[in-house]
Every structure is written in structure tokens, then in C-alpha cells.
Design a protein around this motif. Structure first.
Motif, PDB file in Angstrom:
ATOM      1  N   SER B 130      12.247  -7.222  -4.508  1.00  0.00           N
ATOM      2  CA  SER B 130      11.700  -7.250  -3.156  1.00  0.00           C
ATOM      3  C   SER B 130      10.210  -6.877  -3.165  1.00  0.00           C
ATOM      4  O   SER B 130       9.401  -7.459  -2.433  1.00  0.00           O
ATOM      5  N   VAL B 133       8.399  -9.958  -4.298  1.00  0.00           N
ATOM      6  CA  VAL B 133       8.340 -10.997  -3.261  1.00  0.00           C
ATOM      7  C   VAL B 133       7.292 -10.652  -2.201  1.00  0.00           C
ATOM      8  O   VAL B 133       6.553 -11.510  -1.732  1.00  0.00           O
ATOM      9  N   THR B 134       7.219  -9.384  -1.826  1.00  0.00           N
ATOM     10  CA  THR B 134       6.296  -8.989  -0.756  1.00  0.00           C
ATOM     11  C   THR B 134       4.919  -8.600  -1.309  1.00  0.00           C
ATOM     12  O   THR B 134       4.127  -7.968  -0.610  1.00  0.00           O
ATOM     13  N   GLU B 135       4.656  -8.942  -2.536  1.00  0.00           N
ATOM     14  CA  GLU B 135       3.350  -8.756  -3.205  1.00  0.00           C
ATOM     15  C   GLU B 135       2.950  -7.290  -3.368  1.00  0.00           C
ATOM     16  O   GLU B 135       1.784  -6.982  -3.587  1.00  0.00           O
ATOM     17  N   GLN B 136       3.932  -6.374  -3.261  1.00  0.00           N
ATOM     18  CA  GLN B 136       3.591  -4.952  -3.433  1.00  0.00           C
ATOM     19  C   GLN B 136       3.187  -4.659  -4.883  1.00  0.00           C
ATOM     20  O   GLN B 136       2.352  -3.800  -5.138  1.00  0.00           O
ATOM     21  N   ASP B 138       1.709  -6.852  -6.892  1.00  0.00           N
ATOM     22  CA  ASP B 138       0.334  -7.372  -6.997  1.00  0.00           C
ATOM     23  C   ASP B 138      -0.647  -6.401  -6.364  1.00  0.00           C
ATOM     24  O   ASP B 138      -1.751  -6.197  -6.870  1.00  0.00           O
ATOM     25  N   ALA B 139      -0.228  -5.804  -5.230  1.00  0.00           N
ATOM     26  CA  ALA B 139      -1.117  -4.868  -4.531  1.00  0.00           C
ATOM     27  C   ALA B 139      -1.428  -3.658  -5.412  1.00  0.00           C
ATOM     28  O   ALA B 139      -2.549  -3.152  -5.413  1.00  0.00           O
ATOM     29  N   MET B 140      -0.425  -3.196  -6.154  1.00  0.00           N
ATOM     30  CA  MET B 140      -0.672  -2.072  -7.076  1.00  0.00           C
ATOM     31  C   MET B 140      -1.657  -2.508  -8.156  1.00  0.00           C
ATOM     32  O   MET B 140      -2.573  -1.772  -8.517  1.00  0.00           O
ATOM     33  N   GLU B 141      -1.430  -3.716  -8.651  1.00  0.00           N
ATOM     34  CA  GLU B 141      -2.271  -4.200  -9.744  1.00  0.00           C
ATOM     35  C   GLU B 141      -3.738  -4.329  -9.305  1.00  0.00           C
ATOM     36  O   GLU B 141      -4.632  -3.883 -10.026  1.00  0.00           O
TER      37      GLU B 141
END
Lengths: 257, 268
Positions: B130, B133-136, B138-141
Motif C-alpha cells: 500500500s 501504491v500511494t508513493e510513500q 518514493d516520498a521517503m526516497e
């Protein structure tokens, strides 16, 4: 509604892209993109859904790898950086996601603290609190500090998403569809916030959107992605002053939707 | 004689098999890279101690009610079902010993791992899926943090540490369940039960049991994180990640059970 002129240093390109190509299987999304983002500039990248706008900024931030071409960010070639160098570069490049991508198991405060405490491990509790309060104040959501992302509206989530990137004090901001899915009033609030961020934090930004109001309100310069290439660029009026049917259709659909 | 050329159906079959083989080798390559990255991130600072403790709490403490009930019932039912066979030979006094061997050598780690694969594995697979899917992730990266270290290393460590602890606890409650049944039927006291139970349990039995549980724990953590972290996008991807985490973990647990049993048998 027009954006007022910003102090742009056209001598210094903070992002420079040359002949960038990216395909997914047989789908050629970017077919030779060239772009310069100058220091202090808000550059809007317009285009229809599926034209590779988001792919472009994901390549800039190193989330995706290009098939070919050169991407330079703040003088560094993104493709040739080590993991450690890429992390260092990412501290200077903020990325605001289309769906905000807030960590849904954390409160707003924890969301904002997350990148800060992991990148600056020597900060005191007081310094962290001050930084969190400052960015929350900057996006006008001080009262939401202890709320969970699920308790926020779409516009509030966008603001918190922007605040989370601002807490690292980036030099460049990448906005992926900042106004998608928001009502017109909230869209204007977000557009104003993008301009405030540019002024207050002295950032350069690429704003990916298909919303012409957003483009008009936030863009110092607009580039239009058509069939995998930038075929038009300039001010809002210059971009749409054309007989190109693809551009006219895009313009008409935006204002009749 | 002229060589017979492939019919369209043959070509299509070869194409499908080729694609599946490609996918298999790509998966093996990705698993290899995933494990390599895990061990690299495991030893390199910074360490996410707070998150590891939190994940240990999630994996260990939150699994206690289910593990307690399952372990207790396993011990009790296994004792009840074994009694008639031993009673035929007048050997019900061997029950504690039989139960201890079965629970400590095999049932405690296996039952714990299977329960954890279902509860913890699906949880990790769905959570990371999940987040993907919600790009969390990617957001951390993009915020210059290391999502692999924060999400994967902590969870794999937590399952590797907590599954052996839970397995020992399962063994304990399983023996307790067994004692209650034996105490009811044969009026055996607790000290007599435990003396009988542990009369033929060796250090190797306990060591192999803990070792097995550790391997199972690592498998559950690694498989679930892999399936979640690299899930396909979309809500369907989340469901598939959770499902694949459970099914693949269980499959590997049985394979590992067979392998460890063979090694221990050779050492015995």
C-alpha cells in the motif's frame, strides 16, 4: 491572476536536460527532451495525461532512470551519482507528489519530522519543533500538527506534502500536479502557496500540470510537452498563440471542462 | 528428410514458456539483489533502533493472543489424540515425553511460523504494498531518507528476532495445554509431567528448534517485505502482495523444515 515577474538568474541553469529519452516497453514516452530551469524560475510543464510529465520529474529526482540523454541538477549529472551523492542531491531537490504521499501511519508532526531527523541526526528536540512549526506556519496549517493524514482535506494534504519537502530547505521544488483533484478555490490557494514558496524560500521550481489556471498563476515560463518533445515554450500567451490543433484542443478542453 | 516446422500453436507455447522463464530468472536476480542490499544495509549505519523495537512489538506482542490460543489448543488436542494409541500398549506414561518431543522439535516452530506467516506476513505485504501504491516509499526516497533501511531492514530483523521468542512461548503454552489434559486424565502432577517431558530432550533439540524458528522468521520477514516493496501498482497489487507474502512464506517454511530436519538428523 497573472504571475508577477520573479528575479530569475538566466546565467545559471539549476537543471539542464539534453536529448532525454524514456520508453516503457514499446511506449516511447519521452522522445528527446531538452530543458533548462534557471535559478529563481517557476517553470510550468504542460501536457495531456500520459505524455510523460511525471516521468520527467521522476527522472530528475533519480526515481527513474532514462534510456538515454543527460540530466544535470545543480551541476551534477544525476545518472553518474553514487547512492550517497544522490542522497545529498535529494536534500536540495524537494518533490511534492500528486497524491501528497503522506505517511498515513504518522501524524502531521511525525510526517514533517521524518526527513529532518533522519538527515540531521544531531538536532535537538527544540530545533526540530521550531523547524516543524515554521514550515507548518508557512503553509498556514499550524493547527493540524497533531492530526492524522486521514483527517485532512485534499487541499490540506497537499499543503502538508509541500511543507514536508520545505522542511529540508530545498533549492529546487518539483511539483507533480499540485492542483489535481482540488476544487477551484483550493486550487487558487495552492497556486498562491507555490508562489509564496518561490518568494520566501528562494526556490526554483518545475510545476507539472494540465491545469491552465495553475500554469498561468504560477509559471514564469511555460513549456508544452507534445508527442514526447517540448514543442512550444514561452509565456502563457506565446504558448497558446498558435494554429497547432493539438495546442488549441488542449486549451479549449481546459476551459470548457 | 525435411525438418518439420513449428505450427503457430507450438510457437505460441514456446513464447509463453520463454516469457515465464525470463520472468523467473528476473525474479531470482531481483531476490538476489534484495538480499544483498538487506545485508549491506543491516551493517551500515545509521541504525533504526527505535523502529526495530516498534516492529518487534508489532510482530511479537500483538501476535501473543493468537499464538497463545493456537499453542495451547495444539498441545491439548495433540495429547488427547495421541492417548488412545499409547493406551493400547499401556504406555500412557510416555505421553509427556512424546508430546515434548513433538512440540519442541517440530510443532512449536512450525505452528508459530505458519501463524506468523498468515498474520504478520500478510500485514507486512499489504502495508508495504500500500505504501508503494500511494508513493510513500518514493516520498521517503526523494526526501533523502533510505526507505529500505527504515521499512525492510527493521521488519526483517523484527521477525527474525521475535519468531524464535514466540516459538519458545508456543512450546511453553503447548506443554501447558498438554499438562492440563494429562493432569485431568491421569492425575499427573506438574513436576512429574515436566520430568517425564524433558527426560529425552537434548540441547540439540532446543538449539535446532530455535535455529529453525530463526530461519522461519527471516523467511517470513524477507519474503513479505520483498513482495510488498516490489508490488505492482494499483489496489490489485496490494492484495496480490499480501497473498503472495503468505503463500510463498508458507511454501518456503515447509521446504526449510525438511532441510533442517535432515541436517539435525545427520547431526544426531
Amino acid at each position: 491572476m497573472e504571475k508577477k515577474a520573479s528575479p530569475i538568474n538566466r546565467e545559471n541553469a539549476v537543471i539542464s536536460i539534453r536529448d532525454l529519452k524514456k520508453s516503457f516497453g514499446s511506449l516511447h514516452v519521452l522522445r528527446g527532451v531538452d530543458l533548462n530551469l534557471y535559478q529563481g524560475e517557476n517553470l510550468v510543464v504542460l501536457g495531456r495525461s500520459g505524455t510523460g510529465k511525471s516521468v520527467l520529474i521522476k527522472i530528475i529526482s533519480g526515481l527513474l532512470h532514462p534510456d538515454s540523454g543527460e540530466v544535470n541538477v545543480l551541476g551534477l549529472s544525476v545518472g553518474s551519482l553514487s547512492d550517497r551523492e544522490l542522497l545529498q542531491l535529494r536534500l536540495k531537490v524537494g518533490f511534492s507528489f500528486q497524491n501528497s504521499a503522506l505517511y498515513d501511519s504518522m501524524t502531521v508532526r511525525e510526517n514533517l519530522e521524518f526527513p529532518l531527523v533522519r538527515n540531521y541526526r544531531n538536532l535537538t528536540r527544540k530545533e526540530i519543533d521550531l523547524a516543524v512549526e515554521d514550515v507548518l506556519d508557512g503553509v498556514g496549517l499550524s493547527q493540524a500538527i497533531n492530526q492524522m493524514p486521514s483527517e485532512l482535506s485534499g487541499g490540506q494534504r497537499k499543503r502538508i506534502g509541500i511543507a514536508r519537502t520545505l522542511i529540508l530547505r530545498p533549492e529546487i521544488m518539483l511539483y507533480d500536479e499540485p492542483t489535481a483533484g482540488l476544487d477551484p478555490i483550493t486550487c487558487i490557494d495552492i497556486n498562491n502557496l507555490i508562489n509564496e514558496v518561490q518568494e520566501k524560500y528562494n526556490t526554483s521550481a518545475i510545476i507539472i500540470t494540465h491545469d491552465l489556471t495553475c500554469a498561468k498563476m504560477t509559471g514564469d515560463r511555460i513549456m508544452m510537452l507534445l508527442d514526447g518533445r517540448f514543442e512550444r515554450q514561452g509565456t502563457f500567451e506565446q504558448v497558446f498563440d498558435t494554429d497547432d490543433e493539438r495546442v488549441k484542443t488542449f486549451y479549449n478542453y481546459n476551459f470548457t471542462d | 528428410m525435411a525438418q518439420k516446422s513449428d505450427t503457430p500453436a507450438d510457437s505460441s507455447r514456446k513464447y509463453v514458456v520463454g516469457r515465464k522463464l525470463d520472468a523467473l530468472f528476473l525474479d531470482l536476480y531481483k531476490i538476489n539483489r534484495f538480499l544483498g542490499r538487506f545485508f549491506k544495509e543491516l551493517v551500515l549505519p545509521p541504525y533504526e533502533f527505535k523502529e526495530i523495537v516498534k516492529q518487534c512489538y508489532e510482530v511479537g506482542y500483538k501476535s501473543l493472543p493468537l499464538i497463545s490460543m493456537t499453542g495451547f489448543i495444539t498441545g491439548l488436542v495433540f495429547t488427547k489424540q495421541s492417548r488412545p494409541s499409547l493406551a493400547e500398549f499401556g504406555a500412557t506414561s510416555w505421553l509427556p515425553n512424546l508430546i515434548a518431543i513433538a512440540i519442541i522439535r517440530a510443532l512449536a516452530p512450525l505452528v508459530t511460523a505458519l501463524i506468523a506467516a498468515g498474520k504478520v506476513g500478510s500485514n507486512i505485504g499489504a502495508e508495504l504494498g500500500s505504501m508503494n501504491v500511494t508513493e510513500q516509499i518514493d516520498a521517503m526516497e526523494v526526501s533523502a531518507t533510505n526507505p529500505f533501511k527504515f521499512l525492510v531492514v527493521t521488519r526483517v530483523l523484527a521477525t527474525t528476532i521475535m519468531i524464535p521468542v514466540l516459538a519458545m512461548y508456543t512450546g511453553f503454552v503447548g506443554m501447558l495445554g498438554s499438562f492440563i489434559n494429562i493432569n485431568q486424565m491421569e492425575q499427573t502432577s506438574l513436576p512429574t509431567f515436566f520430568v517425564g517431558a524433558f527426560s529425552s530432550i537434548t540441547f540439540l533439540d532446543i538449539f535446532s528448534s530455535v535455529f529453525k524458528a530463526t530461519v522461519f522468521g527471516f523467511t517470513i520477514g524477507a519474503v513479505s517485505c520483498y513482495k510488498g516493496y516490489y508490488s505492482s501498482k494499483g489496489t490489485e497489487g496490494v492484495g496480490k502482495a499480501a497473498n503472495a507474502a503468505v503463500v510463498t512464506s508458507m511454501f518456503l517454511i515447509f521446504i526449510e523444515e525438511i532441510l533442517v530436519v535432515q541436517v539435525v538428523a545427520a547431526l544426531r
